[in-house]
Motif scaffolding. Structure first.
Motif, PDB file in Angstrom:
ATOM      1  N   TYR A 124      44.286 -28.017  -2.964  1.00 41.10           N
ATOM      2  CA  TYR A 124      43.259 -28.053  -4.011  1.00 41.10           C
ATOM      3  C   TYR A 124      42.067 -27.175  -3.605  1.00 41.10           C
ATOM      4  O   TYR A 124      41.532 -26.406  -4.415  1.00 41.10           O
ATOM      5  N   LEU A 125      41.670 -27.275  -2.351  1.00 43.06           N
ATOM      6  CA  LEU A 125      40.514 -26.507  -1.888  1.00 43.06           C
ATOM      7  C   LEU A 125      40.805 -25.003  -1.866  1.00 43.06           C
ATOM      8  O   LEU A 125      40.007 -24.206  -2.342  1.00 43.06           O
ATOM      9  N   SER A 126      41.948 -24.626  -1.311  1.00 43.40           N
ATOM     10  CA  SER A 126      42.211 -23.186  -1.166  1.00 43.40           C
ATOM     11  C   SER A 126      42.533 -22.530  -2.507  1.00 43.40           C
ATOM     12  O   SER A 126      42.152 -21.387  -2.741  1.00 43.40           O
ATOM     13  N   LEU A 127      43.208 -23.265  -3.381  1.00 40.22           N
ATOM     14  CA  LEU A 127      43.646 -22.651  -4.639  1.00 40.22           C
ATOM     15  C   LEU A 127      42.561 -22.709  -5.722  1.00 40.22           C
ATOM     16  O   LEU A 127      42.510 -21.838  -6.590  1.00 40.22           O
ATOM     17  N   PHE A 128      41.704 -23.728  -5.641  1.00 37.75           N
ATOM     18  CA  PHE A 128      40.743 -23.889  -6.739  1.00 37.75           C
ATOM     19  C   PHE A 128      39.283 -24.006  -6.259  1.00 37.75           C
ATOM     20  O   PHE A 128      38.480 -23.130  -6.508  1.00 37.75           O
ATOM     21  N   LYS A 129      38.963 -25.079  -5.568  1.00 40.93           N
ATOM     22  CA  LYS A 129      37.546 -25.355  -5.295  1.00 40.93           C
ATOM     23  C   LYS A 129      36.881 -24.272  -4.442  1.00 40.93           C
ATOM     24  O   LYS A 129      35.710 -23.950  -4.639  1.00 40.93           O
ATOM     25  N   LEU A 130      37.611 -23.715  -3.466  1.00 44.55           N
ATOM     26  CA  LEU A 130      37.019 -22.693  -2.606  1.00 44.55           C
ATOM     27  C   LEU A 130      37.743 -21.349  -2.752  1.00 44.55           C
ATOM     28  O   LEU A 130      37.769 -20.535  -1.831  1.00 44.55           O
ATOM     29  N   HIS A 131      38.320 -21.129  -3.918  1.00 46.72           N
ATOM     30  CA  HIS A 131      39.169 -19.937  -4.066  1.00 46.72           C
ATOM     31  C   HIS A 131      38.365 -18.636  -3.971  1.00 46.72           C
ATOM     32  O   HIS A 131      38.892 -17.614  -3.558  1.00 46.72           O
ATOM     33  N   LYS A 132      37.074 -18.708  -4.318  1.00 50.84           N
ATOM     34  CA  LYS A 132      36.287 -17.472  -4.238  1.00 50.84           C
ATOM     35  C   LYS A 132      36.084 -17.050  -2.780  1.00 50.84           C
ATOM     36  O   LYS A 132      36.081 -15.863  -2.458  1.00 50.84           O
ATOM     37  N   TYR A 133      35.897 -18.053  -1.923  1.00 49.85           N
ATOM     38  CA  TYR A 133      35.829 -17.742  -0.488  1.00 49.85           C
ATOM     39  C   TYR A 133      37.170 -17.179  -0.003  1.00 49.85           C
ATOM     40  O   TYR A 133      37.220 -16.177   0.727  1.00 49.85           O
ATOM     41  N   VAL A 134      38.265 -17.807  -0.435  1.00 47.36           N
ATOM     42  CA  VAL A 134      39.596 -17.370   0.016  1.00 47.36           C
ATOM     43  C   VAL A 134      39.856 -15.932  -0.429  1.00 47.36           C
ATOM     44  O   VAL A 134      40.418 -15.125   0.324  1.00 47.36           O
ATOM     45  N   LYS A 151      54.034 -28.402   4.189  1.00 49.22           N
ATOM     46  CA  LYS A 151      54.467 -29.413   5.156  1.00 49.22           C
ATOM     47  C   LYS A 151      53.517 -29.403   6.348  1.00 49.22           C
ATOM     48  O   LYS A 151      52.810 -28.424   6.583  1.00 49.22           O
ATOM     49  N   LEU A 152      53.523 -30.500   7.088  1.00 46.76           N
ATOM     50  CA  LEU A 152      52.613 -30.618   8.216  1.00 46.76           C
ATOM     51  C   LEU A 152      53.207 -29.907   9.431  1.00 46.76           C
ATOM     52  O   LEU A 152      54.356 -30.130   9.778  1.00 46.76           O
ATOM     53  N   GLY A 153      52.417 -29.068  10.067  1.00 48.18           N
ATOM     54  CA  GLY A 153      52.896 -28.370  11.254  1.00 48.18           C
ATOM     55  C   GLY A 153      51.768 -27.558  11.857  1.00 48.18           C
ATOM     56  O   GLY A 153      50.870 -27.122  11.141  1.00 48.18           O
ATOM     57  N   ASN A 154      51.819 -27.358  13.185  1.00 43.03           N
ATOM     58  CA  ASN A 154      50.749 -26.612  13.853  1.00 43.03           C
ATOM     59  C   ASN A 154      50.554 -25.229  13.242  1.00 43.03           C
ATOM     60  O   ASN A 154      49.429 -24.779  13.036  1.00 43.03           O
ATOM     61  N   GLY A 155      51.679 -24.552  12.972  1.00 40.47           N
ATOM     62  CA  GLY A 155      51.608 -23.188  12.448  1.00 40.47           C
ATOM     63  C   GLY A 155      50.886 -23.130  11.124  1.00 40.47           C
ATOM     64  O   GLY A 155      50.002 -22.297  10.920  1.00 40.47           O
ATOM     65  N   ASN A 156      51.237 -24.042  10.223  1.00 36.83           N
ATOM     66  CA  ASN A 156      50.584 -24.055   8.908  1.00 36.83           C
ATOM     67  C   ASN A 156      49.103 -24.368   9.035  1.00 36.83           C
ATOM     68  O   ASN A 156      48.272 -23.796   8.339  1.00 36.83           O
ATOM     69  N   PHE A 157      48.795 -25.292   9.912  1.00 39.17           N
ATOM     70  CA  PHE A 157      47.409 -25.733  10.022  1.00 39.17           C
ATOM     71  C   PHE A 157      46.507 -24.656  10.598  1.00 39.17           C
ATOM     72  O   PHE A 157      45.342 -24.578  10.265  1.00 39.17           O
ATOM     73  N   SER A 158      47.043 -23.857  11.495  1.00 40.87           N
ATOM     74  CA  SER A 158      46.179 -22.846  12.097  1.00 40.87           C
ATOM     75  C   SER A 158      46.138 -21.574  11.267  1.00 40.87           C
ATOM     76  O   SER A 158      45.409 -20.658  11.596  1.00 40.87           O
ATOM     77  N   ARG A 159      46.937 -21.502  10.194  1.00 39.67           N
ATOM     78  CA  ARG A 159      46.946 -20.289   9.380  1.00 39.67           C
ATOM     79  C   ARG A 159      46.386 -20.495   7.969  1.00 39.67           C
ATOM     80  O   ARG A 159      45.972 -19.544   7.329  1.00 39.67           O
ATOM     81  N   HIS A 160      46.392 -21.721   7.492  1.00 41.48           N
ATOM     82  CA  HIS A 160      45.882 -21.952   6.137  1.00 41.48           C
ATOM     83  C   HIS A 160      44.380 -21.657   6.091  1.00 41.48           C
ATOM     84  O   HIS A 160      43.621 -22.061   6.969  1.00 41.48           O
ATOM     85  N   SER A 161      43.960 -20.955   5.042  1.00 42.82           N
ATOM     86  CA  SER A 161      42.591 -20.429   4.978  1.00 42.82           C
ATOM     87  C   SER A 161      41.502 -21.475   5.189  1.00 42.82           C
ATOM     88  O   SER A 161      40.489 -21.204   5.840  1.00 42.82           O
ATOM     89  N   ILE A 162      41.680 -22.674   4.656  1.00 44.89           N
ATOM     90  CA  ILE A 162      40.626 -23.684   4.743  1.00 44.89           C
ATOM     91  C   ILE A 162      40.904 -24.674   5.869  1.00 44.89           C
ATOM     92  O   ILE A 162      40.012 -25.011   6.650  1.00 44.89           O
ATOM     93  N   LEU A 163      42.138 -25.106   5.970  1.00 45.23           N
ATOM     94  CA  LEU A 163      42.444 -26.140   6.956  1.00 45.23           C
ATOM     95  C   LEU A 163      42.190 -25.645   8.377  1.00 45.23           C
ATOM     96  O   LEU A 163      41.767 -26.410   9.243  1.00 45.23           O
ATOM     97  N   ARG A 164      42.427 -24.359   8.633  1.00 39.22           N
ATOM     98  CA  ARG A 164      42.182 -23.829   9.983  1.00 39.22           C
ATOM     99  C   ARG A 164      40.708 -23.985  10.361  1.00 39.22           C
ATOM    100  O   ARG A 164      40.378 -24.224  11.523  1.00 39.22           O
ATOM    101  N   LEU A 165      39.839 -23.877   9.372  1.00 43.68           N
ATOM    102  CA  LEU A 165      38.408 -24.029   9.658  1.00 43.68           C
ATOM    103  C   LEU A 165      38.107 -25.467  10.060  1.00 43.68           C
ATOM    104  O   LEU A 165      37.416 -25.737  11.035  1.00 43.68           O
ATOM    105  N   TYR A 166      38.644 -26.395   9.277  1.00 43.73           N
ATOM    106  CA  TYR A 166      38.413 -27.809   9.571  1.00 43.73           C
ATOM    107  C   TYR A 166      39.098 -28.199  10.880  1.00 43.73           C
ATOM    108  O   TYR A 166      38.519 -28.868  11.741  1.00 43.73           O
ATOM    109  N   TRP A 167      40.329 -27.753  11.017  1.00 46.50           N
ATOM    110  CA  TRP A 167      41.137 -28.249  12.127  1.00 46.50           C
ATOM    111  C   TRP A 167      40.636 -27.748  13.485  1.00 46.50           C
ATOM    112  O   TRP A 167      40.663 -28.465  14.477  1.00 46.50           O
ATOM    113  N   THR A 168      40.169 -26.517  13.547  1.00 43.44           N
ATOM    114  CA  THR A 168      39.651 -26.009  14.814  1.00 43.44           C
ATOM    115  C   THR A 168      38.400 -26.797  15.226  1.00 43.44           C
ATOM    116  O   THR A 168      38.199 -27.076  16.410  1.00 43.44           O
ATOM    117  N   ALA A 169      37.595 -27.173  14.237  1.00 38.46           N
ATOM    118  CA  ALA A 169      36.408 -27.986  14.564  1.00 38.46           C
ATOM    119  C   ALA A 169      36.828 -29.377  15.021  1.00 38.46           C
ATOM    120  O   ALA A 169      36.251 -29.932  15.968  1.00 38.46           O
TER     121      ALA A 169
END
Lengths: 273, 282
Positions: A124-134, A151-169
């Motif tokens: 929802y965040l990457s496709l709509f709410k924060l799509h201008k940032y993406v 699906k849940l996985g390290n690779g997806n989490f560290s590459r997705h535009s928004i989740l990588r920001l949250y997850w690294t923090a």
């Protein structure tokens, strides 16, 4: 300002529909083309495509505004600094609301693990709410992993535009320190280092990965890890991270205290030289 | 099947050195109750050298928990050397409710290890082991809970309340209140337990059987007194999804209910908490 934005969860069927649309109709096109099109098509009626009910997850409105509207000020080689900046911005701390929920005392607190792993919300965040940032950050890319999580996985989490920001923090958050995100800067020392660390299963050991980042933050170690090249021409940290992963296969690193982790890392660093 | 990597990685079962010895593990308990997952594992080891190390607290039996991609933890046997029990709060694990347990034997201290049961020439070697080193590992057990705790702690639209026996609803089989942010439905304890049971077996059936009369009552009340309900969270949620603000008569109510119940992801219940659908096709 500090108004809150409700964060919704896209229906899984809708995510699948968008994903298939991207694969079928956006070959040789950019992410930005797709994001512009779907926001035109669905943006005004997006709640119809969300799961009913309230997720109780919020995003600070000012943060959404900043992310969506601030132009990029970094060069192509410094984009990791942008990621680092927004990673701090999106994560909830005492001084920054970020993406949050309320606890029973009505205080803003970080979202819990279940919420943080709800792929419907990050889509929802990457496709709509924060799509201008993406679009600004990843608009020229063609890789769907930047906008879709399926699906849940390290690779997806560290590459997705928004989740990588949250997850690294989240990985770098040390609740025992005054400056809780002290090691986030080290993790975002460069893009490749962040990916190498977070994509491996060793990133799952929250306590020990903080020791790892602390070790890498030591100025003496930092010079060796980031400024010295291995015989293969890569920065030393690549080999160093591989050795740590190898250690995790023969020892229960997740049971190690700080001294034990530092001992392993010192040994590995010497082996890399 | 027992797998014995001992001490890993210097020896492993491909050498066939431990064919007569067992490191078997049984899952003796697994349940979820009040938001807490509980697990228990019991080991059976008949390798005398390892047993001796365990008795002398130099080696311990433990379970490595992986909730991919975020959590790896070690739970060690404490009171009983051959049993590990532990609890996990549902909020601390990822939303796929997927657990991977790997039974391990690990060193509690650094030690010199010699296994005279091994084939020559390994039996003549002494190995220096570090603390936390894995000397035995068993194949992993993977458990995925089909039901768990929903991602939303949310205000789902309908909340069921279990009346204390012998209390019964005053208006037939259920009392429905619409003056709250959610639709509050009070039912007898017998009905509540029945709903829970049916829902655990076939939630869609319950959605159909129970949601229908609740929505029918709710939407009739709504069109009779729209001003009182327009600001209610339940009304706004239903409107966001199903445009109920446009409903004006009984026919439109029936159409709306038909549409709502047909919706593949309509799950309105709070008392039973269901894992949302995950996608594993790619």
């Amino acid at each position: 300002m500090n108004n809150k934005e409700n964060i919704y969860a896209l229906k899984p069927d809708f995510i699948n529909l968008l994903y298939n649309d991207y694969l079928e109709n956006y070959q040789n096109k950019k992410i930005k083309d797709f994001l512009i099109d779907i926001n035109e098509k669905y943006g005004n009626d997006i709640l119809s495509y969300c799961v009913p009910g309230d997720t109780k997850i919020f995003l600070d409105d000012e943060i959404r505004y900043v992310m969506n509207t601030t132009p990029n000020k970094y060069s192509k080689k410094q984009l990791y600094l942008w990621d680092y900046e927004y990673s701090k911005l999106i994560y909830t701390t005492n001084t920054n609301p970020g993406i949050y929920r309320f606890n029973t005392q009505n205080e803003k607190v970080p979202i819990n693990t279940i919420q943080a792993t709800d792929w419907r919300i990050w889509n929802y965040l990457s496709l709509f709410k924060l799509h201008k940032y993406v679009i600004k950050r990843w608009g020229e890319s063609e890789d769907p992993v930047r906008i879709f999580i399926r699906k849940l996985g390290n690779g997806n989490f560290s590459r997705h535009s928004i989740l990588r920001l949250y997850w690294t923090a989240e990985i770098s958050n040390d609740i025992n320190r005054e400056k809780k995100l002290e090691f986030l800067e080290t993790l975002w020392r460069d893009e490749d280092f962040m990916t190498q660390v977070t994509e491996r299963s060793t990133a799952n050991m929250k306590e020990q990965i903080l020791y790892f980042l602390e070790f890498c933050s030591n100025p003496d170690n930092e010079i060796i890890l980031f400024k010295t090249k291995s015989r293969k021409g890569y920065p030393i940290y690549r080999e160093f991270i591989k050795l740590f992963l190898a250690d995790s296969n023969i020892s229960t690193i997740s049971n190690c205290n700080k001294d034990e982790v530092f001992e392993i890392l010192t040994e590995n660093l010497n082996a890399c030289l | 099947m027992a797998i014995f990597n001992n001490p890993f990685p210097v020896l492993d079962n491909s050498f066939g050195n431990f064919s007569n010895y067992q490191f078997s593990v049984e899952c003796i308990s697994s349940k979820v109750e009040n938001g807490i997952y509980s697990f228990g594992f019991k080991s059976a080891i008949n390798e005398p050298i390892i047993l001796d190390l365990i008795e002398n607290k130099k080696v311990c039996f433990c379970i490595q928990l992986d909730c991919k991609p975020f959590i790896r933890k070690i739970y060690k046997a404490e009171d009983l050397y051959d049993e590990v029990t532990f609890e996990i709060n549902y909020e601390d694990i990822p939303s796929n409710f997927y657990f991977e347990f790997t039974p391990l034997l690990i060193t509690e201290t650094a030690l010199d290890y010699k296994n005279e049961n091994a084939d020559t020439p390994i039996c003549n070697y002494t190995f220096k082991l570090q603390r936390n080193q894995i000397i035995g590992s068993h194949s992993s057990l993977k458990i995925s809970f089909e039901t768990g705790y929903e991602t939303f702690e949310s205000s789902p639209i309908i909340k069921f309340v279990r009346l204390n026996p012998p209390e019964k609803p005053k208006n037939g089989s259920m009392d429905i209140r619409l003056d709250l942010p959610y639709i509050k439905v009070s039912v007898s304890s017998e009905d509540f337990d029945l709903f829970t049971k049916v829902n655990s077996l076939e939630s869609k059936l319950l959605d159909t059987v129970v949601t229908f009369p609740i929505l029918q009552y709710t939407l009739h009340e709504f069109i009779n007194d729209k001003d009182s309900y327009l600001e209610k969270e339940w009304a706004q949620n239903l409107n966001n999804q199903f445009n109920i603000f446009d409903i004006n008569d009984s026919d439109e109510i029936l159409n709306a209910i038909h549409y709502i119940l047909k919706s593949p992801h309509s799950s309105f219940f709070d008392f039973y908490i269901k894992k949302y659908e995950t996608n594993t096709n790619d």
